[in-house]
Design an enzyme around this catalytic site. Structure first.
Site, PDB file in Angstrom:
ATOM      1  N   LYS A   1       0.834  -0.985   0.116  1.00 17.40           N
ATOM      2  CA  LYS A   1       0.195  -0.105   0.028  1.00 17.40           C
ATOM      3  C   LYS A   1       0.922   1.129  -0.150  1.00 17.40           C
ATOM      4  CE  LYS A   1      -3.787  -2.465   2.247  1.00 17.40           C
ATOM      5  NZ  LYS A   1      -4.663  -2.407   3.381  1.00 17.40           N
TER       6      LYS A   1
ATOM      7  N   TYR B   1     -12.371  -2.437  -2.779  1.00 16.74           N
ATOM      8  CA  TYR B   1     -12.872  -2.651  -1.273  1.00 16.74           C
ATOM      9  C   TYR B   1     -14.323  -2.659  -1.318  1.00 16.74           C
ATOM     10  CZ  TYR B   1      -8.014  -2.603   0.760  1.00 16.74           C
ATOM     11  OH  TYR B   1      -6.900  -2.799   1.328  1.00 16.74           O
TER      12      TYR B   1
ATOM     13  N   PHE C   1     -15.292   3.289   8.105  1.00 14.80           N
ATOM     14  CA  PHE C   1     -13.689   3.677   7.644  1.00 14.80           C
ATOM     15  C   PHE C   1     -13.685   3.431   6.197  1.00 14.80           C
ATOM     16  CE2 PHE C   1     -13.925  -1.005   8.815  1.00 14.80           C
ATOM     17  CZ  PHE C   1     -13.396  -1.306   7.499  1.00 14.80           C
TER      18      PHE C   1
ATOM     19  N   ARG D   1      -1.475 -14.175   3.928  1.00 14.11           N
ATOM     20  CA  ARG D   1      -2.256 -13.698   5.115  1.00 14.11           C
ATOM     21  C   ARG D   1      -1.400 -13.743   6.550  1.00 14.11           C
ATOM     22  NH1 ARG D   1      -6.640 -10.388   4.340  1.00 14.11           N
ATOM     23  NH2 ARG D   1      -7.992 -11.335   5.831  1.00 14.11           N
TER      24      ARG D   1
ATOM     25  N   ASN E   1      -1.916  -0.061   7.192  1.00 14.30           N
ATOM     26  CA  ASN E   1      -1.146  -1.328   7.751  1.00 14.30           C
ATOM     27  C   ASN E   1      -0.525  -1.807   6.421  1.00 14.30           C
ATOM     28  OD1 ASN E   1      -3.304  -2.212   5.891  1.00 14.30           O
ATOM     29  ND2 ASN E   1      -4.295  -3.221   7.537  1.00 14.30           N
TER      30      ASN E   1
ATOM     31  N   HIS F   1      -1.802  -5.791   1.536  1.00 14.66           N
ATOM     32  CA  HIS F   1      -3.227  -6.510   1.205  1.00 14.66           C
ATOM     33  C   HIS F   1      -2.741  -7.572   0.887  1.00 14.66           C
ATOM     34  CE1 HIS F   1      -7.000  -7.585  -0.407  1.00 14.66           C
ATOM     35  NE2 HIS F   1      -6.286  -8.003  -1.320  1.00 14.66           N
TER      36      HIS F   1
ATOM     37  N   GLU G   1      -9.538 -10.237  -7.672  1.00 13.11           N
ATOM     38  CA  GLU G   1      -8.605  -9.278  -7.619  1.00 13.11           C
ATOM     39  C   GLU G   1      -7.808  -9.415  -8.703  1.00 13.11           C
ATOM     40  OE1 GLU G   1      -7.597  -9.574  -3.550  1.00 13.11           O
ATOM     41  OE2 GLU G   1      -9.526  -8.851  -2.834  1.00 13.11           O
TER      42      GLU G   1
END
Ligand SMILES: Nc1ncnc2c1ncn2[C@@H]1O[C@H](COP(=O)(O)OP(=O)(O)OP(=O)(O)O)[C@@H](O)[C@H]1O
Ligand SMILES: [Mg+2]
Length: 145
Positions: A9, A49, A57, A85, A112, A115, A126
């Site tokens: 990110k 998303y 958020f 993950r 964070n 992804h 995706e």
């Protein structure tokens, strides 16, 4: 063999952590099959998303993901989806354990760093969303900047 969509990110790119993060995936045996450093449109971010559209958020998340270039990639390997993950760590900053990417480097739940697709169906969706041209060669860095 499994394929998964992974993204470093904007905070990861800005902080100069692309190499160190990619190394963690590679040292675990995952293979980089596609990669692109790219700006993200609001449209692409909102599609990616989409499942979070109703969350409080959501707007903050879209502002963040579109705030600078991201390093989008496809990684391949045995159990690639769950291994990514695991290496990424928990979503909440206070739950991300040391030894994970988020646990070692992230400073907030929103920012964070990484992804990873959360299921085989998400990975398929995706990968085709971020790499729509299936003929894209292995590495086409920064051609979208
Ligand atoms: N409570 C929250 N407050 C602020 N931001 C959040 C919160 N929960 C999630 N986010 C942001 O939204 C992203 C997507 O949330 P999700 O629940 O899908 O977590 P994830 O699957 O661990 O992360 P990602 O989908 O980015 O891999 C998170 O990575 C984080 O950037
Ligand atoms: Mg998620």
């Amino acid at each position: 063999m499994e394929r998964t969509f992974v993204m470093i990110k904007p905070d990861g790119v800005k902080r100069g952590l692309v190499g160190r993060i990619l190394q963690r995936y590679e040292q675990k045996g995952l293979r980089l099959v596609k990669a692109r450093l790219m700006e993200v449109s609001r449209e692409l971010a909102e599609k990616h998303y989409g499942e979070h559209r109703s969350k409080p958020f959501f707007h903050e998340l879209i502002d963040y993901i579109t705030s600078g270039p991201v390093f989008a990639m496809v990684l391949e390997g045995n159990k690639a989806i769950s291994i990514v993950r695991l290496l990424n760590g928990a979503t909440k900053v206070e739950d991300a354990l040391p030894g994970t990417i988020r646990g070692d480097f992230a400073v907030s739940t929103t920012e964070n760093l990484v992804h990873g697709s959360d299921s085989a169906a998400s990975a398929e969706r995706e990968i085709s969303l971020w790499f729509p041209d299936d003929s894209t060669s292995s590495l086409s860095a920064s051609d979208c900047l």
